[in-house]
Design a protein around this motif. Structure first.
Motif, short mmCIF file in Angstrom:
data_model
loop_
_atom_site.label_atom_id
_atom_site.label_comp_id
_atom_site.label_asym_id
_atom_site.label_seq_id
_atom_site.Cartn_x
_atom_site.Cartn_y
_atom_site.Cartn_z
N TRP A 68 -37.98 16.54 11.64
CA TRP A 68 -38.10 17.86 12.27
C TRP A 68 -39.15 18.70 11.57
O TRP A 68 -39.09 18.93 10.37
CB TRP A 68 -36.75 18.56 12.22
CG TRP A 68 -36.66 19.81 13.03
CD1 TRP A 68 -36.83 21.08 12.59
CD2 TRP A 68 -36.36 19.90 14.44
NE1 TRP A 68 -36.65 21.97 13.63
CE2 TRP A 68 -36.36 21.27 14.77
CE3 TRP A 68 -36.08 18.97 15.44
CZ2 TRP A 68 -36.10 21.74 16.06
CZ3 TRP A 68 -35.83 19.43 16.72
CH2 TRP A 68 -35.83 20.79 17.02
N ARG A 69 -40.12 19.17 12.35
CA ARG A 69 -41.20 19.98 11.79
C ARG A 69 -41.83 20.80 12.91
O ARG A 69 -41.58 20.58 14.09
CB ARG A 69 -42.26 19.09 11.14
CG ARG A 69 -42.92 18.12 12.10
CD ARG A 69 -44.10 17.38 11.48
NE ARG A 69 -44.64 16.36 12.37
CZ ARG A 69 -45.47 16.60 13.37
NH1 ARG A 69 -45.88 17.85 13.63
NH2 ARG A 69 -45.93 15.62 14.14
N GLN A 70 -42.66 21.75 12.52
CA GLN A 70 -43.40 22.55 13.48
C GLN A 70 -44.56 21.73 14.07
O GLN A 70 -45.10 20.85 13.41
CB GLN A 70 -43.98 23.79 12.80
CG GLN A 70 -42.93 24.73 12.23
CD GLN A 70 -43.55 25.82 11.36
OE1 GLN A 70 -44.65 25.66 10.84
NE2 GLN A 70 -42.84 26.92 11.20
N TRP A 71 -44.89 22.02 15.32
CA TRP A 71 -46.16 21.53 15.85
C TRP A 71 -46.96 22.73 16.33
O TRP A 71 -46.39 23.78 16.67
CB TRP A 71 -45.96 20.48 16.95
CG TRP A 71 -45.36 20.94 18.25
CD1 TRP A 71 -44.04 21.05 18.55
CD2 TRP A 71 -46.07 21.31 19.44
NE1 TRP A 71 -43.87 21.48 19.85
CE2 TRP A 71 -45.11 21.64 20.43
CE3 TRP A 71 -47.43 21.38 19.78
CZ2 TRP A 71 -45.45 22.05 21.72
CZ3 TRP A 71 -47.77 21.79 21.07
CH2 TRP A 71 -46.79 22.12 22.01
N TYR A 72 -48.28 22.59 16.32
CA TYR A 72 -49.16 23.74 16.50
C TYR A 72 -50.06 23.59 17.73
O TYR A 72 -50.44 22.49 18.12
CB TYR A 72 -50.06 23.92 15.27
CG TYR A 72 -49.34 24.49 14.07
CD1 TYR A 72 -49.49 25.83 13.72
CD2 TYR A 72 -48.52 23.69 13.29
CE1 TYR A 72 -48.83 26.36 12.62
CE2 TYR A 72 -47.85 24.21 12.19
CZ TYR A 72 -48.01 25.55 11.86
OH TYR A 72 -47.36 26.07 10.78
N ALA A 73 -50.39 24.72 18.31
CA ALA A 73 -51.42 24.82 19.35
C ALA A 73 -52.19 26.11 19.08
O ALA A 73 -51.58 27.17 18.88
CB ALA A 73 -50.80 24.84 20.74
N ASN A 74 -53.49 26.00 19.06
CA ASN A 74 -54.34 27.17 18.81
C ASN A 74 -53.98 27.86 17.49
O ASN A 74 -53.94 29.09 17.40
CB ASN A 74 -54.23 28.16 19.98
CG ASN A 74 -55.38 29.15 20.03
OD1 ASN A 74 -56.50 28.83 19.62
ND2 ASN A 74 -55.11 30.35 20.50
#
Length: 389
Positions: free
Chosen positions: A336-342
């Motif tokens: 479980w982790r963050q995913w990024y866009a922009n």
């Protein structure tokens, strides 16, 4: 990629103009003229060719000429989708070597994994043309038909019900909130209090306003100078505000029922009556109880999958999706982790050893690309390119 809209019975135009397709309606107040289509900046067609299919029969512009042909069920939908795709590849042989994906959202979570399995089984029997199926993706998808059981924990976590009511629901309903036949009197009372607490909310996205809607049976003349139906002011009907997310649904109905549009789309004249975005009023036999086992079978065949959830959806809460994925009991290869866009957090993700990736879409609703188009395009682009989110 082949895309199915949910429902069952919602038109593929929903996917094309509201979610992942290259077009959308210009959001301007209806003035009696034909609504305008414009290019959508975050279309998934930038990274994949997509076939949007109106199924089951009598969905969107599809029709049948016999009573037997009009029958609808989950299993019929599976068979018709599979047969359509193989016949389409026969007619378009240049695509036969392409990597194939199938996707959908909402109720498509029931038939779509079954379609994938039927494709694989037919391939193994040597049915031609070969379908080079690589993976499938599902958004806020029904799977076990028990997803509503997680609406109450979701509502509590989102601050929609009090701690006291949540505790009472847990005690009196014993964790089963959807089986009406076995409810005790106290459980039924608590369920009514819960329903009162969420009344007035937009359950597809709890932060969006719940907009009033114009009844589908009302006719609006395209070239009339009157903006609303003649009985508008004297009826209980309301047009959605042009500021509402649902306003383009109204524009789509005007557009799809225009004679010139139908002629341009080569819709056979007289083949069907009024176009409706969703045909919930037509009987549909739900003869596939759940699709859980099909996910297991597809995992054994090495088929990749992306299961994503808009995290503000009360209809199919992400908690329910997480629960059935967790019960598959596959080991975690990317925790479980963050995913990024922009350069911004777009959600959270986890990947399992069966090549299944789960992702939440932060701020997304029941049809996540409709609410977070940029983030969902980034998510899809990476996944289909086999790049980690």
């Amino acid at each position: 990629m082949l895309w199915l809209t949910g429902g069952p019975g919602c038109s593929a135009l929903s996917g094309l103009v509201f979610e992942i397709g290259p077009l959308e309606f210009k959001k301007e107040e209806y003035n009696g003229s034909l609504p305008n289509l414009i290019l959508k900046p975050h279309s998934w067609t930038k990274v994949s060719s997509i076939i949007f299919v109106d199924l089951p029969v009598n969905t969107g512009f599809t029709y049948a000429t016999t009573n037997s042909g009009s029958q609808r069920s989950d299993s019929i939908l599976v068979h018709q989708t599979h047969q359509f795709f193989r016949k389409w590849l026969v007619d378009h042989p240049k695509f036969q070597s392409n990597k194939i994906y199938i996707g959908g959202d909402s109720y498509s979570g029931i038939p779509l994994p079954v379609i994938a399995q039927e494709i694989i089984q037919a391939n193994e029997k040597g049915v031609q043309p070969w379908i080079n199926l690589q993976g499938y993706l599902l958004g806020n998808a029904m799977t076990t038909r028990k997803e509503n059981n997680y609406a109450i924990p979701f509502a509590h976590g989102m601050g929609l019900i009090s701690d006291e009511l949540y505790k009472s629901l847990q005690i009196n309903c014993k964790g089963d909130y959807i089986n009406e036949e076995s409810r005790s009197i106290l459980c039924s009372k608590d369920i009514r209090l819960f329903e009162e607490a969420i009344s007035g909310l937009n359950t597809a996205h709890i932060l969006d306003p719940r907009c009033e809607w114009l009844d589908d049976t009302q006719k609006i003349q395209r070239r009339s100078l009157i903006k609303y139906p003649s009985n508008f002011l004297t009826s209980n009907l309301r047009l959605p505000s042009s500021s509402c997310r649902s306003y383009p649904y109204f524009l789509c109905g005007i557009w799809a029922n225009d004679d010139n549009v139908r002629k341009a789309l080569h819709i056979r004249k007289g083949s069907m009556g009024k176009w409706s975005r969703c045909t919930f009023n037509i009987p549909h036999e739900k003869d596939i109880f759940n699709s859980y086992d099909y996910h297991v079978n597809l995992s054994k065949k090495g088929i990749r999958s992306l299961i994503y959830s808009g995290d503000h959806d009360l209809l199919v809460p992400f908690l329910g999706t997480q629960a059935w994925i967790r019960s598959l009991n596959y080991s975690i290869v990317d925790d479980w982790r963050q995913w990024y866009a922009n350069d911004q957090v777009a959600g959270y993700t986890r990947t399992y050893s069966n090549q299944m990736t789960f992702a939440t879409v932060k701020g997304g609703g029941h049809t996540a690309p409709e609410y977070r188009p940029k983030e969902c395009l980034d998510m899809f682009s990476r996944w289909i390119s086999n790049i980690t989110l």
